[in-house]
Design a protein around this motif. Structure first.
Motif, PDB file in Angstrom:
ATOM      1  N   ASN A  97      -5.613  -1.861   6.149  1.00 21.26           N
ATOM      2  CA  ASN A  97      -4.612  -1.939   6.770  1.00 21.26           C
ATOM      3  C   ASN A  97      -2.921  -2.612   7.327  1.00 21.26           C
ATOM      4  O   ASN A  97      -2.699  -2.498   7.864  1.00 21.26           O
ATOM      5  CB  ASN A  97      -5.186  -2.212   8.808  1.00 21.26           C
ATOM      6  CG  ASN A  97      -6.690  -1.478   8.882  1.00 21.26           C
ATOM      7  OD1 ASN A  97      -6.703   0.400   8.266  1.00 21.26           O
ATOM      8  ND2 ASN A  97      -7.845  -1.504   8.586  1.00 21.26           N
ATOM      9  N   TRP A 110       0.579  -1.021   0.298  1.00 27.74           N
ATOM     10  CA  TRP A 110      -0.289  -0.027  -0.074  1.00 27.74           C
ATOM     11  C   TRP A 110       0.735   1.129   0.203  1.00 27.74           C
ATOM     12  O   TRP A 110       0.468   2.813  -0.544  1.00 27.74           O
ATOM     13  CB  TRP A 110      -1.149   0.281   1.319  1.00 27.74           C
ATOM     14  CG  TRP A 110      -1.914  -1.076   1.027  1.00 27.74           C
ATOM     15  CD1 TRP A 110      -2.722  -1.882   1.266  1.00 27.74           C
ATOM     16  CD2 TRP A 110      -2.930  -0.762   0.157  1.00 27.74           C
ATOM     17  NE1 TRP A 110      -3.583  -2.803   1.495  1.00 27.74           N
ATOM     18  CE2 TRP A 110      -3.509  -1.976   0.221  1.00 27.74           C
ATOM     19  CE3 TRP A 110      -3.492   0.027  -0.772  1.00 27.74           C
ATOM     20  CZ2 TRP A 110      -5.126  -2.041   0.065  1.00 27.74           C
ATOM     21  CZ3 TRP A 110      -4.972   0.020  -1.418  1.00 27.74           C
ATOM     22  CH2 TRP A 110      -5.650  -0.956  -1.449  1.00 27.74           C
ATOM     23  N   THR A 169      -7.732  -5.126   3.118  1.00 27.11           N
ATOM     24  CA  THR A 169      -6.672  -5.276   2.779  1.00 27.11           C
ATOM     25  C   THR A 169      -5.815  -3.601   3.916  1.00 27.11           C
ATOM     26  O   THR A 169      -4.483  -3.609   3.366  1.00 27.11           O
ATOM     27  CB  THR A 169      -5.988  -5.690   2.012  1.00 27.11           C
ATOM     28  OG1 THR A 169      -5.835  -4.591   0.864  1.00 27.11           O
ATOM     29  CG2 THR A 169      -6.615  -7.052   1.443  1.00 27.11           C
ATOM     30  N   LYS A 175      -8.693  -1.420  -0.675  1.00 25.10           N
ATOM     31  CA  LYS A 175      -8.281  -1.088   0.320  1.00 25.10           C
ATOM     32  C   LYS A 175      -9.433  -1.128   1.594  1.00 25.10           C
ATOM     33  O   LYS A 175      -8.982  -1.282   3.210  1.00 25.10           O
ATOM     34  CB  LYS A 175      -7.974   0.548   0.367  1.00 25.10           C
ATOM     35  CG  LYS A 175      -7.261   0.984   1.309  1.00 25.10           C
ATOM     36  CD  LYS A 175      -7.731   2.711   0.825  1.00 25.10           C
ATOM     37  CE  LYS A 175      -6.269   3.459   1.533  1.00 25.10           C
ATOM     38  NZ  LYS A 175      -5.117   2.817   1.955  1.00 25.10           N
TER      39      LYS A 175
END
Length: 409
Positions: A305, A261, A303, A300
């Protein structure tokens, strides 16, 4: 008249005792026993060489008997008569022993592991891992503990022949390339005097190599079938979303699986892949079309975090495994002869080149989106700076092209 020395006797040597200071018992001809105050008894031989008085240690008593000490004395006298310094010869033998021991330490495994570690900065993490696997799977089983100096061309040729018999000519070629790099490293650091790979004519062993291309789809109906099959995939959610994103970004499997990310900029719509993850070892900035932004915004929520965009379904703190995407394609009914994760890259390349008149972008832009390394360093730097707008335009065209195929009846 010169004073004569009475030869020592075995009994005399055995019964002699230590004193407050070291002292010597002479046997004649330069041989003497040094009796240390600590009780130790050491044989020594005194001689002259090039008008210089020298002493050489022979060994300790009783490990070295009187008889054997005398034999060594005569051996060294013979050397001196032939203009050979016993001390120098002993030194050379010691160096030879150390050289042999060092040679035993420098196994093919040790040297290749040194090379592999140093080569890490030259390639992507994924490629570095693949190099290690190739050594483990195809090389070490045949010469892991063999000193690298003792490895012969026939040893390497045997490995190539084994792989050829298994119909793994491409693998054999890659293995020889790896070994060649190892030997260049070994020659540079003087582990070996010569690169024996340079003396192997690869085509004589493996035959003419036919370049194999990744299987892919170029027909609209096949591409549509694939995209719909992905939409209907009923397996793991993150696997499905990775497959949905892959046609639009066509990066290497490793990059999608290890996508973090922290690399995604949803605001500016770019994916910044660090140099350490790139085969070219150059940071890659990939513009993201709206289709991908929508996928990422959805993912998002599930996943966001964690570290990875598409984590393993077994452990959320680990990336998706190498076999996950392959397995998903197999469950969708595609064989390895039909389609593999890398085929998305070939699909983009084929479609982009075949439709250059329609989209209006050059081959350099296509190659830039594929993150292929430009051989000309000046041109490479220029391309990276100048193609940003064109890369965005082309990837948007391609994404719309895929959507059009999928929705066209």
């Amino acid at each position: 008249m010169a004073r004569s020395t009475l030869p020592l006797t075995a009994t005399q040597i055995k019964t002699t005792k230590a004193k407050e200071k070291d002292y010597k018992l002479f046997d004649g001809g330069g041989l003497f026993l040094l009796v240390a105050k600590t009780g130790g008894k050491r044989w020594r031989f005194k001689y002259r060489f090039n008008n210089k008085e020298k002493i050489i240690a022979l060994g300790t008593y009783p490990s070295l008997s009187l008889k054997d000490a005398r034999a060594k004395r005569e051996e060294y006298k013979s050397l001196i008569a032939n203009d050979i310094d016993p001390n120098e010869q002993k030194k050379q033998k010691k160096e030879e022993v150390l050289k042999v021991e060092k040679k035993k330490e420098n196994t093919f495994y040790k040297v290749s592991q040194e090379w592999h570690e140093n080569y890490q900065t030259e390639v992507s993490e994924n490629y570095h891992i693949k190099l290690g696997r190739a050594l483990e799977n195809y090389v070490y089983k045949y010469m892991k503990d063999k000193p690298i100096e003792d490895v012969t061309r026939l040893d390497l040729i045997e490995i190539l022949k084994i792989l050829k018999e298994r119909n793994l000519q491409d693998t054999a070629s890659r293995v020889l390339m790896i070994i060649n790099k190892i030997y260049k490293y070994a020659v540079t650091l003087e582990y070996v005097p010569h690169n024996i790979v340079a003396d192997i004519e690869q085509k004589n062993i493996l035959g003419k190599r036919e370049k194999k291309h990744y299987p892919t789809f170029a027909k609209d109906k096949d591409i549509k079938g694939l995209l719909l099959a992905i939409d209907e995939y009923s397996g793991d959610y993150t696997t499905k979303m990775a497959l949905k994103m892959l046609p639009y970004v066509f990066v290497r499997s490793y990059n999608i699986r290890y996508c973090e990310w922290s690399e995604i900029d949803l605001v500016n719509k770019v994916w910044i892949i660090p140099a350490s993850k790139m085969k070219t070892k150059i940071e890659f900035i990939l513009p993201l079309p709206n289709q991908v932004i929508e996928i990422l915004e959805e993912v998002k929520q599930f996943t966001g975090n964690g570290t990875y965009v598409f984590p393993s379904f077994r452990a959320k703190d680990k990336p998706m495994s190498d076999n996950t995407l392959i397995g998903a394609l197999r469950r969708m009914g595609y064989t390895k002869e039909e389609f593999v994760p890398h085929s998305f890259r070939a699909m983009f390349s084929t479609i982009a080149y075949e439709n250059m008149e329609e989209h209006g972008f050059s081959g350099e832009v296509i190659e830039a989106l594929l993150s292929h390394k430009e051989s000309n360093k000046v041109k490479e730097a220029y391309n990276r700076a100048s193609y940003k707008k064109s890369m965005k335009g082309l990837i948007n065209w391609y994404s719309n092209y895929l959507d059009k195929i999928k929705t066209t009846k």
